[in-house]
Design an enzyme around this catalytic site. Structure first.
Site, PDB file in Angstrom:
ATOM      1  N   GLU A 230      -3.692   7.699  -3.687  1.00 29.87           N
ATOM      2  CA  GLU A 230      -3.661   6.438  -2.934  1.00 29.87           C
ATOM      3  C   GLU A 230      -3.572   5.275  -3.919  1.00 29.87           C
ATOM      4  OE1 GLU A 230      -6.281   4.590   0.687  1.00 29.87           O
ATOM      5  OE2 GLU A 230      -7.373   5.083  -1.141  1.00 29.87           O
TER       6      GLU A 230
ATOM      7  N   TYR B 291       0.858  -1.196   0.000  1.00 24.33           N
ATOM      8  CA  TYR B 291       0.000   0.000   0.000  1.00 24.33           C
ATOM      9  C   TYR B 291       0.887   1.236   0.000  1.00 24.33           C
ATOM     10  CZ  TYR B 291      -3.069   3.681   1.815  1.00 24.33           C
ATOM     11  OH  TYR B 291      -3.768   4.856   1.983  1.00 24.33           O
TER      12      TYR B 291
END
Length: 437
Positions: free
Chosen positions: A246, A158
């Site tokens: 993101e 991530y």
């Protein structure tokens, strides 16, 4: 309350990005206080648009084409010359993979090795409505599909770049646990969340991106490759005036390639004047037409299923107004927030939007004038009532700046306006006016 829940559900598709961002911030940065997000309107980009932005800035994404017909989808699949192809319906709502088309096809995301299957599937997607857990029950019409190279992912991480008030600038946030909600990782394994504060003047340093790549678990030559991708993502972040980029998952393939498989980009609405090309891509096709029109006048509107229109300044006051209408046995028809810098013309346009809704049987105006001048509201109300020949009962509660002048304007207008002493009185009168019909 019931209506706060319904309103939250209605707002879910547009607001999920920022709400998720705030949730992530609160769990990742517990020291951050008073986070405030003020958006003039939501900028909605389709998946293929976000990926093109990334590709244009040197970020590695899957090779893809966009098609509007089944024939074009077939040609795209052949042109890719990929071992495996992923076909994705392009809508803004989440949950596509488990969605159902009005054609009967199940799933808005399909994998295949046969270009002819891409054509067959596209025929059952394009022009049909796709219903997911985030759409209305009738679903959303699919006008485009993305035909992309399917890549195996050997490992998922991530990565996000976002603005953080606590350090007065951008922050790199990463975790070797990708492909899952970062909030869950932060709650259960906070030691797996890594952060790099970026000096806005110096920019991101090579040591920072290399350290982040190492913390994400990239080994050998992949570490430098990941660091280069992180730097390019930061350049994208700056170039497009993003508030958040993101990437989840930020992964690696068995062939040794670092790829941004899925991304969410939030933009700073205050930068619209210099990001005209990006804001021109705003996809409003899935919005309520009234919402889209309201946004053009800088009004925040969300349709609901009741019959009492709410005309309020401030989101908190709007929710309270919806709740108190519900408390007295009524049902709000909408959530309409005028905001702080309202002008007379916006009041007129707001009334025009509300009166055009056939479900509206009464209008409740609830204004607390702090920044807002109540006299401006009063002038806008009287102008709208006369020019639009308002046919439904109108209840007005005004308090705050210049309220006496506002009340004088309304009293001397000669219009059938019901004045209310406070919010409770206003809600009771609005509900009673509908019940007496």
């Amino acid at each position: 309350s019931h209506f706060r829940f319904k309103m939250a559900a209605s707002m879910n598709v547009r607001a999920s990005g920022v709400l998720r961002s705030l949730a992530a911030r609160s769990s990742l940065f517990p020291s951050t206080q008073g986070v405030q997000v003020v958006h003039k309107r939501w900028l909605n980009l389709q998946e293929y648009q976000s990926k093109k932005l990334m590709a244009d800035h040197g970020v590695t994404v899957q090779r893809f084409f966009v098609a509007e017909t089944a024939k074009d989808a077939l040609e795209a699949a052949k042109k890719l010359k990929a071992r495996e192809i992923v076909l994705k319906a392009q809508i803004l709502a989440g949950g596509r993979g488990k969605g159902v088309f009005s054609s009967g096809l199940k799933g808005g995301v399909h994998l295949t090795k046969d270009p002819d299957v891409v054509r067959t599937l596209s025929e059952q997607m394009l022009g049909y409505n796709l219903t997911t857990k985030q759409t209305a029950k009738e679903g959303v019409k699919v006008n485009k599909v993305m035909v992309a190279e399917a890549l195996d992912i050997s490992r998922e991480t991530y990565l996000a770049i976002l603005m953080d008030r606590a350090c007065n600038g951008p922050v790199l946030v990463g975790s070797p646990q990708g492909g899952v909600d970062i909030e869950e990782v932060a709650a259960t394994n906070p030691e797996l969340i890594f952060k790099e504060e970026i000096d806005i003047f110096q920019g991101v340093k090579d040591t920072q991106v290399l350290r982040m790549a190492e913390n994400l678990g990239f080994k050998g030559p992949l570490q430098q490759q990941a660091a280069d991708q992180i730097k390019k993502l930061y350049n994208l972040f700056l170039k497009v005036d993003a508030t958040q980029v993101e990437v989840n998952p930020f992964g690696e393939t068995p062939e040794g390639q670092v790829v941004c498989f899925d991304a969410k980009i939030n933009f700073d609405d205050n930068a619209e004047f210099r990001q005209k090309e990006i804001f021109a891509m705003d996809d409003t096709s899935e919005n309520d037409p009234i919402e889209t029109e309201a946004a053009s006048y800088d009004l925040k509107y969300i349709g609901m299923d009741g019959n009492i229109a709410c005309f309020v300044n401030g989101a908190g006051l709007a929710m309270a107004t919806c709740d108190i209408i519900d408390l007295h046995g009524g049902k709000p028809a909408n959530f309409l927030d005028l905001g702080g810098g309202v002008q007379e013309s916006q009041v007129y346009q707001a009334f025009k939007l509300l009166s055009a809704d056939s479900r509206v049987e009464a209008i409740l105006v609830n204004i607390f004038g702090g920044i807002v001048n109540c006299a401006i509201i009063a002038n806008g109300i009287t102008k709208a009532c006369r020019e639009l020949e308002l046919k439904v009962p109108l209840v007005v509660r005004l308090e705050g700046t210049n309220v006496q002048e506002a009340k004088r304007i309304l009293n001397e207008s000669g219009l059938p306006i019901m004045a209310a002493s406070d919010l409770d009185d206003a809600a009771k009168k609005a509900v009673a006016s509908v019940a007496s019909k």
